[in-house]
Design a protein around this motif. Structure first.
Motif, PDB file in Angstrom:
ATOM      1  N   PRO A  56     -24.964  31.123  60.988  1.00  0.00           N
ATOM      2  CA  PRO A  56     -23.999  30.102  61.423  1.00  0.00           C
ATOM      3  C   PRO A  56     -22.651  30.312  60.754  1.00  0.00           C
ATOM      4  N   THR A  66     -23.878  28.223  66.591  1.00  0.00           N
ATOM      5  CA  THR A  66     -23.329  29.515  66.176  1.00  0.00           C
ATOM      6  C   THR A  66     -22.659  30.135  67.393  1.00  0.00           C
ATOM      7  N   TRP A  71     -22.452  28.847  72.758  1.00  0.00           N
ATOM      8  CA  TRP A  71     -22.993  28.868  71.409  1.00  0.00           C
ATOM      9  C   TRP A  71     -24.509  28.938  71.474  1.00  0.00           C
TER      10      TRP A  71
END
Length: 362
Positions: free
Chosen positions: A209, A227, A235
Motif C-alpha cells: 500500500p 493500493t 485500485w
C-alpha cells in the motif's frame, strides 16, 4: 427442668422453658429513592461488535408498531471515525450507526436469534456537515427508526427495510436506511460453503500500500484500504486484516463497512487536496466479497460547475435493482463519484457518493 445458654463470660444462666414474650417487631425500613436510570451501551452482541468501545447505541424504546426511538453517543476522539482535520465526526460513523441500529432492532425487538446472520443489500445516507462538528463533550444523538416491508417465513423474520432519522439537539444530523435479510445458521452455512467449512487458504501477498495516506483522506497508513494500479482511477482493495475497527470481529468475507471506506477513499483522491465533506451515499451490495481473491475498485468522477441536476442512485427494496433519479439539484462545486467494486469479473458492490467543499454546507 431448665436449659442452659452460654454467655461470653462462660457462666451458665438458667433459661425458662416457657415461651418468651413477643418482641417488638422491627420498624419498617425507610423508603429508598429509586436508582436513576444510567447510561450504558446496548449489548455488543446485538450489534455484532467485539469491542464495547465500538458500540454506539445506548438505549431503545418502542413507540408504535415497528417504530422505535433510540439513543446513541459518538466519542469526541474516535480512533478512526474523524475527519482529516479532526473537527468533525466522520460521515461513515453515521453509516455504521445505521448498520448497528438495523441489527439491534432485529435481535432485540423483532425476535431474530443472536446466532443468525444478516445480508445487508443496500444502504443510503444523507449527512448535514454543520451538525457533525465535534464539541467539548461526546455527541449524544436521538434516533427514530421505522421498520417496513417486514417479510416472514413462518414465524421467522426473513427480511425488512429500515429508515432512520438521526438528530442532535433537535437538529437533523443524518438520515438513511437499508435493507436486511436474516439467515439461519443452516442457511448461511449452505450459502457460504466452502468458505465456512474449509481452512482459510494462504493469501497471495498483496501489493504494498502507499505510505502517504493524505491523498486518501486518512492520517495513518494503517487506515488505508486501497493500493493504486497502473490503470487510471483503479485500485486494488488491500485492507489490513488486523485493523482494530474495520475488522473488529472475524468474518468469512470482507465486511460491507470496508467496502464503503474503500469507496470514500477512492472518492477523496479525486478532490485532494481540497477538503470536502461526504454528504450523500448510496451503496448496493450485489454479492459477498471474498478475502483472498483480488478485488478492484474503479471510479468515474464529475464536478458540478453550473448548479445543474446530477444523477442519484436509489435502490428498490424489493427487487434490489438500482434506479437513477435525475431530478436532484446539487450546488455548484459538488463532486459526484460513481464507484464499482469487482472480483473475478463480477460486480460485488456499487456506490454513488457526493461530496462538497468544507466551506459549502448545504
Amino acid at each position: 427442668m431448665t436449659l442452659l445458654t452460654v454467655h461470653q463470660d462462660n457462666h451458665p444462666t438458667p433459661h425458662p422453658t416457657t415461651t418468651p414474650p413477643a418482641t417488638t417487631p422491627p420498624p419498617h425500613p425507610a423508603p429508598t429513592t429509586p436508582m436513576p436510570r444510567l447510561t450504558t451501551t446496548v449489548p455488543r452482541e446485538y450489534v455484532h461488535r467485539s469491542s464495547l468501545a465500538e458500540v454506539f447505541l445506548t438505549g431503545s424504546e418502542k413507540t408504535g408498531d415497528n417504530h422505535y426511538t433510540l439513543t446513541a453517543q459518538w466519542p469526541r476522539a474516535h480512533t478512526f471515525y474523524t475527519t482529516p482535520d479532526g473537527t468533525h465526526h466522520d460521515p461513515l460513523q453515521a453509516a455504521e450507526t445505521i448498520r448497528q441500529t438495523g441489527l439491534y432492532l432485529a435481535h432485540a425487538e423483532l425476535g431474530v436469534p443472536l446466532d443468525h446472520h444478516f445480508l445487508m443489500w443496500n444502504i443510503h445516507l444523507t449527512t448535514h456537515p454543520q451538525h457533525l462538528h465535534i464539541g467539548p463533550t461526546p455527541t449524544d444523538l436521538t434516533l427514530t427508526a421505522t421498520c417496513t416491508t417486514l417479510r416472514y417465513k413462518g414465524k421467522r423474520l426473513a427480511d425488512f427495510t429500515m429508515h432512520i432519522h438521526i438528530t442532535r439537539n433537535g437538529h437533523t444530523t443524518a438520515t438513511g436506511g437499508g435493507q436486511f435479510t436474516c439467515l439461519t445458521p443452516t442457511t448461511y452455512q449452505r450459502l457460504r460453503q466452502p468458505h465456512t467449512t474449509q481452512p482459510t487458504p494462504q493469501p497471495t501477498p498483496p501489493p504494498t500500500p502507499p505510505t502517504d495516506p493524505t491523498p486518501y483522506g486518512r492520517h495513518l497508513p494503517l487506515d488505508l484500504v486501497l493500493t493504486p494500479t497502473p490503470q487510471p482511477h483503479t485500485w486494488q482493495l488491500t485492507p489490513n486484516p488486523h485493523h482494530p475497527i474495520l475488522f473488529d470481529h472475524t468474518t468469512d468475507h470482507i465486511p460491507g463497512m470496508v467496502l464503503l471506506e474503500a469507496a470514500r477513499q477512492a472518492t477523496h483522491t479525486h478532490t485532494h487536496p481540497t477538503p470536502t465533506h461526504l454528504t450523500t451515499l448510496h451503496a448496493t451490495f450485489h454479492r459477498y466479497t471474498e478475502h483472498h481473491t483480488p478485488t478492484y475498485i474503479t471510479t468515474t468522477h464529475t464536478t458540478n460547475t453550473t448548479g445543474d441536476t446530477t444523477h442519484t442512485n436509489t435502490t428498490d427494496a424489493d427487487t434490489h435493482t438500482t434506479h437513477v433519479d435525475t431530478n436532484t439539484p446539487t450546488p455548484t462545486g459538488t463532486h459526484t463519484t460513481h464507484v464499482t467494486g469487482h472480483q473475478n469479473n463480477h460486480t460485488v458492490f456499487t456506490a454513488h457518493l457526493t461530496t462538497t467543499p468544507t466551506h459549502h454546507h448545504p
